[in-house]
Design an enzyme around this catalytic site. Structure first.
Site, PDB file in Angstrom:
ATOM      1  N   SER A 138      16.595   2.787 -57.095  1.00 17.53           N
ATOM      2  CA  SER A 138      17.778   2.115 -57.647  1.00 17.53           C
ATOM      3  C   SER A 138      18.203   0.978 -56.708  1.00 17.53           C
ATOM      4  CB  SER A 138      18.926   3.124 -57.775  1.00 17.53           C
ATOM      5  OG  SER A 138      19.382   3.478 -56.475  1.00 17.53           O
ATOM      6  N   ASP A 157      14.796   0.762 -60.753  1.00 13.08           N
ATOM      7  CA  ASP A 157      15.655   1.499 -61.695  1.00 13.08           C
ATOM      8  C   ASP A 157      17.016   0.785 -61.802  1.00 13.08           C
ATOM      9  OD1 ASP A 157      16.499   3.659 -63.292  1.00 13.08           O
ATOM     10  OD2 ASP A 157      17.236   4.789 -61.556  1.00 13.08           O
ATOM     11  N   ASP A 176      18.712  -4.206 -66.336  1.00  9.99           N
ATOM     12  CA  ASP A 176      19.767  -3.492 -67.058  1.00  9.99           C
ATOM     13  C   ASP A 176      20.986  -4.391 -67.244  1.00  9.99           C
ATOM     14  OD1 ASP A 176      21.668  -1.859 -68.097  1.00  9.99           O
ATOM     15  OD2 ASP A 176      21.633  -0.363 -66.490  1.00  9.99           O
ATOM     16  N   HIS A 230      24.189  10.282 -66.595  1.00  7.42           N
ATOM     17  CA  HIS A 230      23.723  10.398 -65.207  1.00  7.42           C
ATOM     18  C   HIS A 230      24.549  11.443 -64.458  1.00  7.42           C
ATOM     19  CE1 HIS A 230      22.354   6.145 -66.070  1.00  7.42           C
ATOM     20  NE2 HIS A 230      21.246   6.705 -65.620  1.00  7.42           N
ATOM     21  N   GLY A 231      23.942  12.082 -63.458  1.00  9.48           N
ATOM     22  CA  GLY A 231      24.658  13.023 -62.604  1.00  9.48           C
ATOM     23  C   GLY A 231      24.663  14.428 -63.191  1.00  9.48           C
ATOM     24  N   ALA A 235      18.296  12.676 -67.454  1.00  9.67           N
ATOM     25  CA  ALA A 235      17.626  13.874 -68.001  1.00  9.67           C
ATOM     26  C   ALA A 235      17.749  15.097 -67.097  1.00  9.67           C
ATOM     27  CB  ALA A 235      16.170  13.571 -68.275  1.00  9.67           C
ATOM     28  N   ASP A 271      16.671  12.217 -61.204  1.00 14.21           N
ATOM     29  CA  ASP A 271      17.129  11.981 -59.841  1.00 14.21           C
ATOM     30  C   ASP A 271      17.966  13.178 -59.361  1.00 14.21           C
ATOM     31  OD1 ASP A 271      17.958  10.983 -57.445  1.00 14.21           O
ATOM     32  OD2 ASP A 271      18.881   9.175 -58.203  1.00 14.21           O
TER      33      ASP A 271
HETATM   34  P1  13P Z   1      19.939  12.001 -63.554  1.00  9.98           P
HETATM   35  O1  13P Z   1      21.203  11.726 -62.801  1.00  9.98           O
HETATM   36  O2  13P Z   1      20.218  12.873 -64.761  1.00  9.98           O
HETATM   37  O3  13P Z   1      18.867  12.572 -62.696  1.00  9.98           O
HETATM   38  O4  13P Z   1      19.423  10.600 -64.152  1.00  9.98           O
HETATM   39  C1  13P Z   1      18.629   9.749 -63.381  1.00  9.98           C
HETATM   40  C2  13P Z   1      18.454   8.423 -64.029  1.00  9.98           C
HETATM   41  O5  13P Z   1      18.646   8.223 -65.205  1.00  9.98           O
HETATM   42  C3  13P Z   1      17.991   7.321 -63.167  1.00  9.98           C
HETATM   43  O6  13P Z   1      17.919   6.106 -63.841  1.00  9.98           O
HETATM   44  O1  G3H Z   2      20.727   6.007 -62.450  1.00  7.50           O
HETATM   45  C1  G3H Z   2      21.156   6.457 -61.407  1.00  7.50           C
HETATM   46  C2  G3H Z   2      20.198   6.991 -60.398  1.00  7.50           C
HETATM   47  O2  G3H Z   2      20.372   8.382 -60.279  1.00  7.50           O
HETATM   48  C3  G3H Z   2      20.374   6.275 -59.087  1.00  7.50           C
HETATM   49  O3  G3H Z   2      21.557   6.600 -58.487  1.00  7.50           O
HETATM   50  O4  G3H Z   2      22.654   4.503 -57.738  1.00  7.50           O
HETATM   51  O5  G3H Z   2      23.111   6.707 -56.602  1.00  7.50           O
HETATM   52  O6  G3H Z   2      20.912   5.544 -56.292  1.00  7.50           O
HETATM   53  P1  G3H Z   2      22.101   5.775 -57.204  1.00  7.50           P
HETATM   54 ZN    ZN Z   3      19.410   5.877 -65.348  1.00  2.39          ZN
END
Ligand code: 13P
Ligand code: G3H
Ligand code: ZN
Length: 283
Positions: A49, A81, A103, A179-180, A209, A231
């Site tokens: 990311s 990402d 994005d 996310h999260g 996911a 992630d």
């Molecule tokens: P998670 O937080 O569900 O693992 O999602 C990761 C993600 O979409 C990164 O782009």
């Molecule tokens: O989409 C989010 C990913 O989990 C990356 O998260 O921005 O904390 O690195 P981050």
């Molecule tokens: Zn994402």
């Protein structure tokens, strides 16, 4: 070997499985992903990311991932990402990345199309694949109402127009994941996924996911999802093992003896996802 994203996802789309896209920001997570992929004979996407770029430094993380991916006996892509800053996308192209996500999903549709199309022209000129997003994939911490949730989901007609006008290689859609870590159970809109896949036929990406039940993941894959982002589940496995290890051994001080077992815990999560996604044995 290091390959482009579309090389992996074209095959996944034709054969009906998904490739895991796992986030990294350091050596140990990258090793865990590559070792898991080799043990499972699975393709993999290693993604970073913008926060990960800032943490590790682009030259360092590029060198780590490119070195391990090039040496690997299975095909691996290096992907940006959620690139929201055009300059970061360009930096990744200059550092030999094989896939980038532009994005611009927060922008209005026409602006998202314009920004994405520009990145597609440049990236394709360098042989690099491009992901984009349409609809909004929020965080589980965002308190959204049912109406807001519905409004943030991807509209199939807009997705069709977007894909056609931008020439993007794979598309991230919003069908109810976030996310999260989830507070409750995520509720996925599979009808929307079916409609989008029928119209677009291209590789579809599922973000957020982690924490989605296995049955839902398998169903999403059977309905045409070909790239699945993970992630949080890896981060949580790392942190849980670390807490347990330090609690059980107050004498340990060698980072290798601490991070080694954490790496194994992350590897187990990643291998399990590869089984679930149907990518095992596809390399
Ligand atoms: P998670 O937080 O569900 O693992 O999602 C990761 C993600 O979409 C990164 O782009
Ligand atoms: O989409 C989010 C990913 O989990 C990356 O998260 O921005 O904390 O690195 P981050
Ligand atoms: Zn994402």
């Amino acid at each position: 070997m290091l390959v482009t994203g579309i090389e992996l996802l074209k095959k996944a789309n034709e054969e009906g499985y998904a490739v895991g896209a796992f986030n990294t920001s350091n050596l140990e997570i990258t090793q865990a992903i590559v070792e898991a992929a080799e043990e499972m004979r699975s393709p993999a996407i290693i993604q970073v990311s913008e926060g990960g770029l800032k943490y590790a430094g682009i030259e360092t993380i590029s060198a780590i991932v490119r070195t391990l991916a090039t040496k690997a006996s299975v095909p691996i892509a290096l992907h940006l990402d959620h690139g929201t800053d055009f300059n970061n996308v360009m930096k990744c192209l200059r550092n030999g990345w094989t896939s980038v996500m532009m994005d611009a999903s927060k922008l209005p549709l026409e602006k998202n199309i314009e920004v994405t199309k520009n990145v597609v022209t440049i990236a394709h000129g360098m042989g690099v694949s491009v992901e984009a997003e349409i609809g909004k994939i929020g965080g589980t911490e965002d308190n959204v109402t049912v109406d807001e949730r519905e409004a943030s989901m991807t509209d199939p007609d807009e997705a069709f127009k977007f894909a056609k006008e931008t020439g993007v290689d794979y598309l991230a859609i919003s069908i109810g994941t976030a996310h999260g870590p989830y507070k409750g159970e995520p509720k996925l809109d599979f009808d929307r996924l079916v409609k989008i896949k029928e119209m677009l036929k291209m590789p579809i990406v599922l973000h957020g996911a982690s924490g989605v039940p296995e049955a839902d993941i398998r169903k999403a894959v059977s309905l045409g999802v070909n790239k699945i982002n993970i992630d949080t589940d890896i981060r949580q496995a790392f942190a849980a093992r670390l807490r347990e290890l330090l609690k059980n051994d107050e004498e340990v001080y060698d980072p290798r003896k601490i991070l080694g077992p954490c790496k194994e815990a992350m590897k187990e999560v990643i291998k399990n996802k590869m089984r679930m996604f149907g990518s095992e044995g596809r390399a």
